[in-house]
Write a protein that holds these residues in place. Structure first.
Motif, PDB file in Angstrom:
ATOM      1  N   LEU A  99       2.038 -10.276  14.282  1.00  0.00           N
ATOM      2  CA  LEU A  99       1.094  -9.421  15.011  1.00  0.00           C
ATOM      3  C   LEU A  99       1.396  -7.947  14.757  1.00  0.00           C
ATOM      4  CD1 LEU A  99       0.792 -11.243  18.465  1.00  0.00           C
ATOM      5  CD2 LEU A  99      -0.773 -11.334  16.524  1.00  0.00           C
ATOM      6  N   ASP A 100       2.683  -7.604  14.666  1.00  0.00           N
ATOM      7  CA  ASP A 100       3.052  -6.218  14.355  1.00  0.00           C
ATOM      8  C   ASP A 100       2.577  -5.839  12.952  1.00  0.00           C
ATOM      9  OD1 ASP A 100       4.271  -5.917  16.801  1.00  0.00           O
ATOM     10  OD2 ASP A 100       6.288  -6.385  16.068  1.00  0.00           O
ATOM     11  N   LEU A 101       2.655  -6.805  12.014  1.00  0.00           N
ATOM     12  CA  LEU A 101       2.167  -6.548  10.655  1.00  0.00           C
ATOM     13  C   LEU A 101       0.663  -6.287  10.651  1.00  0.00           C
ATOM     14  CD1 LEU A 101       3.959  -9.037   8.215  1.00  0.00           C
ATOM     15  CD2 LEU A 101       4.070  -6.542   8.207  1.00  0.00           C
ATOM     16  N   LEU A 102      -0.062  -7.070  11.458  1.00  0.00           N
ATOM     17  CA  LEU A 102      -1.516  -6.888  11.538  1.00  0.00           C
ATOM     18  C   LEU A 102      -1.862  -5.475  11.975  1.00  0.00           C
ATOM     19  CD1 LEU A 102      -2.748 -10.241  13.132  1.00  0.00           C
ATOM     20  CD2 LEU A 102      -3.484  -9.300  10.948  1.00  0.00           C
ATOM     21  N   ALA A 103      -1.060  -4.933  12.891  1.00  0.00           N
ATOM     22  CA  ALA A 103      -1.327  -3.588  13.408  1.00  0.00           C
ATOM     23  C   ALA A 103      -1.125  -2.508  12.349  1.00  0.00           C
ATOM     24  CB  ALA A 103      -0.434  -3.311  14.612  1.00  0.00           C
ATOM     25  N   THR A 104      -0.378  -2.838  11.270  1.00  0.00           N
ATOM     26  CA  THR A 104      -0.116  -1.839  10.230  1.00  0.00           C
ATOM     27  C   THR A 104      -1.209  -1.799   9.162  1.00  0.00           C
ATOM     28  OG1 THR A 104       1.118  -3.353   8.770  1.00  0.00           O
ATOM     29  CG2 THR A 104       2.358  -2.228  10.520  1.00  0.00           C
ATOM     30  N   LEU A 105      -2.119  -2.797   9.171  1.00  0.00           N
ATOM     31  CA  LEU A 105      -3.172  -2.826   8.153  1.00  0.00           C
ATOM     32  C   LEU A 105      -4.156  -1.682   8.380  1.00  0.00           C
ATOM     33  CD1 LEU A 105      -3.964  -6.649   8.004  1.00  0.00           C
ATOM     34  CD2 LEU A 105      -2.540  -5.319   6.440  1.00  0.00           C
ATOM     35  N   PRO A 106      -4.612  -1.037   7.295  1.00  0.00           N
ATOM     36  CA  PRO A 106      -5.573   0.061   7.466  1.00  0.00           C
ATOM     37  C   PRO A 106      -6.915  -0.467   7.939  1.00  0.00           C
ATOM     38  CG  PRO A 106      -5.333  -0.500   5.153  1.00  0.00           C
ATOM     39  CD  PRO A 106      -4.283  -1.291   5.896  1.00  0.00           C
ATOM     40  N   PRO A 107      -7.681   0.355   8.662  1.00  0.00           N
ATOM     41  CA  PRO A 107      -9.013  -0.084   9.088  1.00  0.00           C
ATOM     42  C   PRO A 107      -9.943  -0.218   7.885  1.00  0.00           C
ATOM     43  CG  PRO A 107      -8.713   2.245   9.532  1.00  0.00           C
ATOM     44  CD  PRO A 107      -7.380   1.729   9.064  1.00  0.00           C
ATOM     45  N   VAL A 108     -11.001  -0.977   8.036  1.00  0.00           N
ATOM     46  CA  VAL A 108     -12.001  -1.145   6.983  1.00  0.00           C
ATOM     47  C   VAL A 108     -13.355  -0.775   7.575  1.00  0.00           C
ATOM     48  CG1 VAL A 108     -13.060  -2.732   5.324  1.00  0.00           C
ATOM     49  CG2 VAL A 108     -10.666  -3.037   5.983  1.00  0.00           C
ATOM     50  N   PHE A 109     -14.116   0.048   6.840  1.00  0.00           N
ATOM     51  CA  PHE A 109     -15.408   0.510   7.340  1.00  0.00           C
ATOM     52  C   PHE A 109     -16.547   0.041   6.429  1.00  0.00           C
ATOM     53  CE2 PHE A 109     -12.333   3.731   8.805  1.00  0.00           C
ATOM     54  CZ  PHE A 109     -12.531   3.611  10.175  1.00  0.00           C
TER      55      PHE A 109
END
Length: 401
Positions: A99-109
């Protein structure tokens, strides 16, 4: 005694953070499955001693039930379940790290052009199945009938169908979680007097291709300096084109959707400034006002505006498309642009977005990893704030260095 001689092992590992997450989640799921089998085995052990194990589970006869063997089996099960609980705690820690890794992913627009009100909407698609509207830009002076979109680096190009120009925007977003994203800055327009009936855009390296639908040509621009495109002298080409609209590139191959001829044209762009016409394809009644094009792996997607479907072609051999199937009947409404977003760990394979110009919406499909399996419709969004959506583009802000 000498130290062990460890060889110099330097394997090349090319795997991103986003790619590690589904692998980690799969490993957790497999471990949970193994623990479930252990718990089930302990339950059957108790059933065996009590004589309640269903017939056919074992050929052994249960012993005579006594207090001592009940206590013994209870102690054995208890020890095993204690170990299972310890393992569950470790898996919980592992899951929290994921879950911590997921938080590090950049947003996608996702950028969506609304042709009829001269705007482009921005959606956060970090969760691909739940787009969130985070901004809108454009308006008179900047856009005039925006159709197709193309992005390179932090530069967005928007083709304006009504005044035959292309608008340039700086869409730089700092590498940090931002909602809404930083303002999109209008740079300038170009192409006046050079373009006719603007439609699709496609980029490869430092070359921008622009479809001129009414002139039956494709123009070439050098975008070595993204904010200052230069029209390549004598670079326009048009062999086999008839109402060119959507463009898509894979490797050294350019595909062009001919809306007026219900066909597609293929060009070799080994030299981007001098495309060479290879062949045209259409099949038997497969294409109907083809507009948008997109490529995912070895699959080419072609949206049919007039019968509201999307065709899939196998382009393992880029110059020899093989028709696979058709999807979207009864689900799409005047499909135009389509785009395939990067895979996201929490979403099945690749999310595909399709603009429904006649319904003022965008449809989301999940593309299975097996290209033979039909795409799965997920949901529709945009009703109420999109106005004749036509072009789509995906933007992922740069990651921190």
């Amino acid at each position: 005694m000498s130290f062990p001689n460890i060889p110099n092992i330097t394997p090349t590992i090319s795997i991103t953070t986003a790619q590690t997450i589904p692998l980690l989640l799969s490993s957790i799921a497999l471990e949970e499955l193994a623990l479930a089998h252990i718990v089930n085995a302990e339950a059957e052990k108790l059933q065996f001693v009590l004589g309640t194990l269903p017939e056919g589970k074992t050929t052994l006869s249960p012993p005579i039930v006594t207090i001592s063997n009940l206590l013994a089996i209870d102690s054995s099960v208890q020890r095993t379940l204690r170990d299972v609980i310890k393992k569950e705690m470790l898996l919980e820690f592992k899951f929290e790290n994921v879950l911590d890794l997921l938080a590090t992913l950049p947003p996608v627009f996702l950028f969506v052009s609304s042709r009829d009100n001269n705007t482009v909407s921005i959606f956060d698609i970090s969760n691909p199945s739940s787009p969130v509207l985070v901004g809108e830009f454009g308006g008179a002076g900047e856009l005039n009938g925006p159709t197709e979109l193309a992005i390179t680096g932090n530069t967005l190009y928007v083709s304006n169908q009504f005044d035959n120009t292309i608008s340039i925007y700086d869409i730089f977003v700092p590498p940090a979680p931002i909602v809404p994203p930083a303002p999109v800055h209008f740079v300038k327009k170009f192409g006046m007097g050079e373009l006719t009936g603007l439609a699709g855009l496609a980029i490869t390296g430092n070359t921008l291709y622009v479809a001129n639908q009414f002139a039956n040509t494709v123009s070439i621009y050098d975008i070595s300096v993204p904010s200052d495109p230069i029209h390549v002298e004598g670079g326009d080409f048009g062999e086999g084109l008839n109402g060119p609209f959507g463009l898509a590139i894979t490797g050294n191959t350019l595909y062009v959707a001919n809306q007026f001829a219900n066909s597609g044209s293929i060009f070799d762009i080994s030299d981007p400034s001098f495309p060479v016409h290879v062949i045209e394809f259409s099949g038997e009644g497969e294409l109907h006002d083809p507009t948008g094009l997109a490529i995912n792996g070895n699959t080419l997607f072609v949206s049919n505006f007039s019968n509201s479907t999307v065709e899939r072609y196998n382009v393992f051999t880029p110059t020899d498309p093989v028709h696979v199937d058709e999807f979207g009947a009864g689900e799409l409404n005047g499909p135009m642009g389509l785009v395939i977003a990067p895979p996201v760990p929490v979403f099945p394979p690749n999310p595909c977005y399709i603009a429904n110009q006649l319904a003022n919406t965008v449809s989301i499909y999940s593309l299975p990893s097996d290209p033979i399996v039909p795409p799965i419709p997920i949901r529709v969004f945009g009703s109420g704030f999109l106005h004749a959506p036509t072009g789509l583009a995906v933007f992922t802000p740069p990651s921190p260095v």
